[in-house]
Design a protein around this motif. Structure first.
Motif: not given
Length: 251
Positions: A37-45, A32-35, A167-168
């Protein structure tokens, strides 16, 4: 040809959409924790990586009624949006329907159905083994099979997304699990959707989405280039030219 949409905004037919995922693991993280910045970089790709890898094997399962499950097992070329699959419908534990499917961005071919070739031959198409029809554009209530195909096709994008977009919003780290023996990180998205991302190569290995009262589960494996050939013109008859046969065979 369908317009390519970015991951954050992707909402295909019958609510297809929002495929996000993946990231680092940490023993201290709680579901349940938010993603990060490292997660976001993976998500974006993620969807861009599917496109770059070229294709994958897939298994799609859809329980769509009491004791009824549709399973598609096959391969997809993400760059050309071309795929082939064996579709099996099981009712009450028994196979009720098995057929071979091919698809591209616009059309769906169905064949290897007992009696289909004979019916087409009697109706003036002696060499045809497959019926082809246009994929639903998503208006109204598209056929379940069309929705499943479009879910698969929407798992790739030619360009990456912006990391900041992840991130939002409601994107959450959900935990770790093994998918077909591959350690993966699971993320919860909007509307009860989830994804699992391979911890070693950051490829998408599983996507789950509720659609119209059923849950579609897509499992991907063996990412890499695919070269798939569609049925030839000689092997193909148009469903629109044989409407009674198409209806009789559920095509």
């Amino acid at each position: 040809m369908r317009a390519r949409r970015q991951l954050v905004l992707r909402v295909g037919a019958a609510g297809l959409g929002l495929l996000l995922l993946a990231g680092c693991t940490d023993d201290q993280r709680q579901p349940g924790e938010p993603v990060t910045e490292d997660d976001a970089a993976v998500l974006a790709e993620l969807l861009h990586l599917n496109h770059e890898e070229g294709g994958a094997d897939f298994v799609v399962t859809v329980p769509f009624a009491d004791d009824a499950v549709l399973t598609l097992t096959g391969q997809i070329d993400f760059r050309r949006q071309v795929g082939q699959a064996q579709a099996v419908t099981v009712v009450g534990g028994e196979d009720r329907d098995t057929r071979t499917l091919f698809f591209d961005r616009d059309d769906l071919w169905a064949g290897d159905v007992p009696g289909l070739a004979e019916a087409l031959a009697a109706d003036g198409a002696p060499e045809a083994a497959y019926l082809r029809r246009t994929l639903s554009a998503g208006e109204g209530e598209p056929p379940l099979l069309d929705v499943v195909v479009q879910v698969l096709q929407n798992l790739a994008a030619e360009r990456p997304d912006r990391p900041a977009a992840f991130l939002d919003g409601p994107y959450r780290w959900q935990g770790e699990q093994a998918v077909d023996g591959r350690p993966a990180t699971v993320y919860r998205l909007r509307d009860e959707r989830t994804v699992a991302v391979d911890d070693s190569d950051r490829t998408l290995v599983q996507y789950r989405t509720p659609l119209g009262g059923v849950e579609v589960t897509v499992t991907l494996a063996e990412h890499g280039t695919r070269r798939l050939a569609l049925p030839t013109a000689e092997e193909t008859a148009e469903a629109a030219d044989h409407p009674e046969i198409a209806e009789a065979f559920g095509i």
